[in-house]
Enzyme design. Structure first.
Site, short mmCIF file in Angstrom:
data_model
loop_
_atom_site.label_atom_id
_atom_site.label_comp_id
_atom_site.label_asym_id
_atom_site.label_seq_id
_atom_site.Cartn_x
_atom_site.Cartn_y
_atom_site.Cartn_z
N ASP A 25 -0.95 -22.43 2.16
CA ASP A 25 -1.09 -21.03 1.32
C ASP A 25 0.44 -20.65 0.48
O ASP A 25 1.40 -19.75 1.05
CB ASP A 25 -1.34 -19.45 2.31
CG ASP A 25 -1.18 -18.13 1.79
OD1 ASP A 25 -1.27 -18.80 0.40
OD2 ASP A 25 -1.42 -17.18 2.30
N HIS B 122 -5.11 -25.34 -0.11
CA HIS B 122 -4.50 -23.96 -0.45
C HIS B 122 -3.83 -23.90 -0.81
O HIS B 122 -2.32 -23.04 0.54
CB HIS B 122 -4.91 -22.64 0.94
CG HIS B 122 -4.83 -21.27 1.01
ND1 HIS B 122 -5.75 -20.10 1.48
CD2 HIS B 122 -3.98 -20.53 -0.15
CE1 HIS B 122 -4.95 -19.40 0.85
NE2 HIS B 122 -4.68 -19.66 0.39
N ARG C 65 1.10 -21.42 -9.21
CA ARG C 65 1.42 -20.23 -10.08
C ARG C 65 1.66 -20.41 -11.87
O ARG C 65 1.75 -19.69 -12.43
CB ARG C 65 3.40 -19.75 -9.86
CG ARG C 65 3.73 -19.55 -8.05
CD ARG C 65 2.96 -18.41 -8.45
NE ARG C 65 3.24 -17.34 -6.58
CZ ARG C 65 2.20 -17.17 -5.98
NH1 ARG C 65 2.04 -16.32 -6.58
NH2 ARG C 65 3.16 -16.79 -4.21
N HIS D 40 -10.37 -14.61 1.00
CA HIS D 40 -9.31 -14.08 2.04
C HIS D 40 -10.11 -12.85 2.60
O HIS D 40 -10.11 -11.90 1.73
CB HIS D 40 -8.50 -13.60 0.55
CG HIS D 40 -8.01 -12.80 1.70
ND1 HIS D 40 -6.31 -13.18 1.50
CD2 HIS D 40 -7.00 -11.37 2.28
CE1 HIS D 40 -5.43 -11.75 1.59
NE2 HIS D 40 -6.50 -11.47 2.23
#
Lengths: 312, 426
Positions: free
Chosen positions: B306, B61, B65, B180
């Site tokens: 994350d 996870h 970008r 999510h």
């Protein structure tokens, strides 16, 4: 004290000092020639990201009485409309040699951000739903004037607690000075965790006002009803409106405060707002006290090394 | 080409190994283990005396970008940060621009990661086109191109019927759905955990139950469809309880947690620190303790970061206006070691299991990921457990600096990684 960002965690001695200073300045506000040279040569910039007539004018009046230059920036007309960041705007004001920045902003923490960004003192003129310390102080000054002492006073804050920076500044300032604070309002406008604050929480107005010395009535934004937090303004007014009937539960000499602007007939009845039938409603005195409190804040942050203004 | 990784303590929970051993690598694959100093093969020696050698860590996870937000991070800088953190594989989330919703973007990311050569990168496909929440993506084609899972991360699906369709389709293709979990109608406008800290700071809150409600819905839909449901970044006690009950009932549900959700609480947001703003938000100590307990008792299967880089200027802004997300890759193992292993709450082997073996198993990663078994690709991480260091947000491989752990003293640090037996040079 380097900045005035909020009343939370402000020691009692500092609160006392600000209130004493404001009280000393209060008389100047009523003088026929209200001008003292204390802050001559200092530049105060008010940076307002929200519309506010009374708070901005009050700061401007306070600065001008003390002979400081007061420059107002209403953000809609400035470079912020072109998308400039808060950081860049603040640094521009600093480069323009502001000696103090007064900031009003719709987002909580904006004043902290300004204080972290700038080398000059910052006064929080209201940030989101966080704090409005000069409003808290002027409420405290008004209570002290009428009741003599804050310690032991029972203050009921009535209305939209969740969205109110006035409520938060009142809670911290008043409880630090020994007052008892009650929060009164519908559960939809009361933080779920309000019972963790140093207050008692009431959803019944009569119970919340029982024996209160002071009622601080919060303005109800009509958009709360539009966003579904209230069934109707009519029901709000019936359950939480301050009028002669509901005030009967408080002490006979109860002092009524309102930060303004008032919605007559919603959170406060016109009679009470106008102080009819012997009600002590101090809305106008609050506004005049606000000037003295803001003079005290400006003086404390910028002029502490100068001779006291009352002797000038 | 022969290489001997010599003198280290080898910790490989996939084969219950925790002993001093030399590892022989032949042509990029694990060829055998030897008692220290006993291997007679003619090999180049890499000395790791005093260090710990493990299967390369795997983070399923992260946000790299690229494409679209290269000013925050790109595949080169993000995979460098991963390698610096001891990771040899990462799985990147689809909220790029364009989103990872076509085979072309999947191939592009894999190609860029090969070119960079720091870490293997497995893309995760968007559940819906453009992450718009409506039309399903072409999961079969995305899988064929190399996507390893499907997710709605950053744009949580609100419509239960859409989640059901995604799950049915993913189940058909053997792809896990990574959710999510957030009921947006309860968190709308929120910027941190709902609680007394948010109330005092005057910030609109996101209640913990907004996560629990979405988790309960998603578990029910997983039961209905048989789809493997993986719960992303668990932050509440309610989610831990629901996950535990689902697994006890034998459902195909797994879950992950990030170090910040048990190391920090919402108190870290005080003074409007935007580096402590992420979604799901830092919760109260009560929830942080529950997440930690669920990690320790096995309710939660794996640890992720994350990793969510944002540029300085995006974080140096009003708290409400700042984007959600913090860095994670370079502090993850040291945080796990410092907060769980060193205090004796978790063995080192179990930590490696949760950071390498389980992530590979959950997403069924190829080529013997998460193991040092003979024949597997020699993807290796080497750690120094003795070193103490202070996190410095300026000293990172990532392009961004948004870590809430700045200034924290941590024990242990990754030293280097190997990909197929080749040392990764940063």
């Amino acid at each position: 004290m380097r900045h005035l960002l909020g009343l939370q965690n402000m020691p009692a001695a500092e609160l006392q000092m600000l209130l004493d200073t404001a009280l000393a300045f209060r008389e100047i506000v009523d003088r026929p020639v209200k001008k003292v040279p204390t802050l001559r040569g200092k530049a105060v910039i008010t940076l307002f990201y929200e519309n506010s007539t009374r708070t901005r004018t009050s700061f401007e009046m306070a600065a001008k009485i003390m002979s400081a230059e007061a420059i107002n920036i209403a953000v809609g007309q400035s470079s912020v409309a072109k998308g400039e960041s808060l950081k860049d705007t603040l640094q521009t004001l600093q480069a323009l040699k502001a000696d103090c920045v007064v900031i009003r902003h719709p987002m909580s923490g904006a004043a902290h951000f300004a204080a972290n960004t700038l080398h000059v003192p910052v006064i929080n003129a209201g940030d989101g739903r966080h704090e409005h310390p000069t409003q808290g102080l002027l409420d405290m000054l008004t209570i002290r004037q009428v009741k003599g002492d804050l310690a032991g006073t029972v203050v009921a804050i009535v209305g939209d607690i969740t969205h109110s920076r006035v409520a938060r500044s009142n809670i911290w300032g008043l409880t630090t000075m020994g007052a008892t604070v009650r929060l009164v309002g519908p559960t939809t406008l009361m933080p779920n965790d309000a019972h963790h604050l140093p207050v008692t929480v009431h959803t019944n107005l009569a119970e919340g006002l029982e024996g209160a010395d002071v009622v601080n009535v919060l303005r109800l934004q009509t958009e709360r009803q539009e966003s579904g937090l209230l069934p109707s303004l009519r029901e709000y007014s019936r359950l939480f409106g301050i009028n002669h009937t509901s005030l009967a539960n408080a002490k006979p000499d109860v002092l009524v405060l309102h930060p303004g602007p008032m919605n007559r007939g919603v959170e406060i009845s016109a009679d009470v707002a106008d102080g009819k039938y012997g009600v002590n409603c101090a809305v106008e005195e609050q506004i005049s006290n606000g000037i003295a409190v803001r003079m005290a804040a400006l003086y404390t942050l910028m002029g502490a090394n100068l001779p006291p203004v009352v002797d000038a | 080409m022969k290489l001997l990784v010599s003198g280290g303590r080898v910790v490989d929970p996939s084969q219950n190994m925790d002993s001093l051993a030399d590892i022989l690598i032949v042509d990029g694959r694990i060829a055998g283990f030897y008692n220290p100093g006993t291997c007679t093969a003619e090999a180049e020696v890499v000395s790791v005396a005093g260090m710990v050698v493990t299967p390369g860590l795997i983070d399923i996870h992260v946000h790299l970008r690229e494409p679209g937000f290269e000013y925050k991070e790109d595949i080169v800088s993000g995979s460098r940060a991963a390698a610096a953190g001891g990771f040899t594989r990462v799985c990147c989330m689809p909220n790029t621009n364009p989103a990872i919703d076509t085979a072309a973007v999947v191939s592009y990311i894999i190609q860029q990661s090969h070119r960079a050569g720091f870490t293997r990168v497995h893309p995760i496909a968007a559940a819906t086109r453009g992450m718009g929440g409506d039309t399903l993506t072409e999961v079969a084609e995305l899988k064929a191109a190399g996507a390893v899972a499907v997710s709605d991360d950053a744009f949580p699906l609100q419509n239960a019927a859409t989640v059901r369709r995604c799950m049915e389709y993913c189940a058909m293709l053997g792809m896990p759905l990574l959710t999510h979990n957030e009921d947006k109608s309860l968190t709308h406008g929120g910027s941190m955990n709902e609680g007394i800290v948010a109330t005092s700071m005057g910030l609109p809150g996101m209640p913990a139950c907004a996560e629990d409600i979405a988790v309960a819905r998603n578990i029910a839909l997983s039961e209905l469809t048989g789809c493997h449901l993986h719960l992303l970044h668990i932050s509440t006690k309610g989610t831990c309880d629901l996950l535990g009950a689902a697994r006890t009932a034998g459902l195909n549900v797994t879950g992950e947690a990030c170090p910040h959700h048990w190391v920090l609480t919402d108190e870290a947001c005080a003074s409007y620190n935007t580096h402590a703003k992420m979604n799901p938000p830092l919760r109260s100590q009560f929830h942080a303790n529950a997440v930690k307990a669920a990690l320790l008792d096995g309710t939660i299967q794996c640890i992720v970061t994350d990793h969510a880089p944002h540029a300085d200027y995006e974080k140096q802004i009003e708290f409400d206006a700042a984007p959600f997300g913090i860095l994670g890759l370079e502090t993850s193992f040291p945080l796990v070691y410092t907060t769980l292993v060193q205090p004796g709450l978790m063995t080192l082997g179990r930590a490696i299991e949760m950071m390498a073996v389980e992530p590979a198993r959950i997403l069924n990663l190829p080529d013997g990921a998460g193991t040092l078994k003979v024949g597997a690709l020699a993807d290796i991480a080497v750690f120094d457990l003795e070193v103490e260091w202070i996190v410095d947000r300026e000293q990172v491989q990532s392009k961004s600096h948004n870590t809430p752990f700045h200034g924290m003293t941590l024990k242990s640090r990754p030293r280097f990684t190997m990909l197929a037996g080749k040392q990764v040079r940063l």
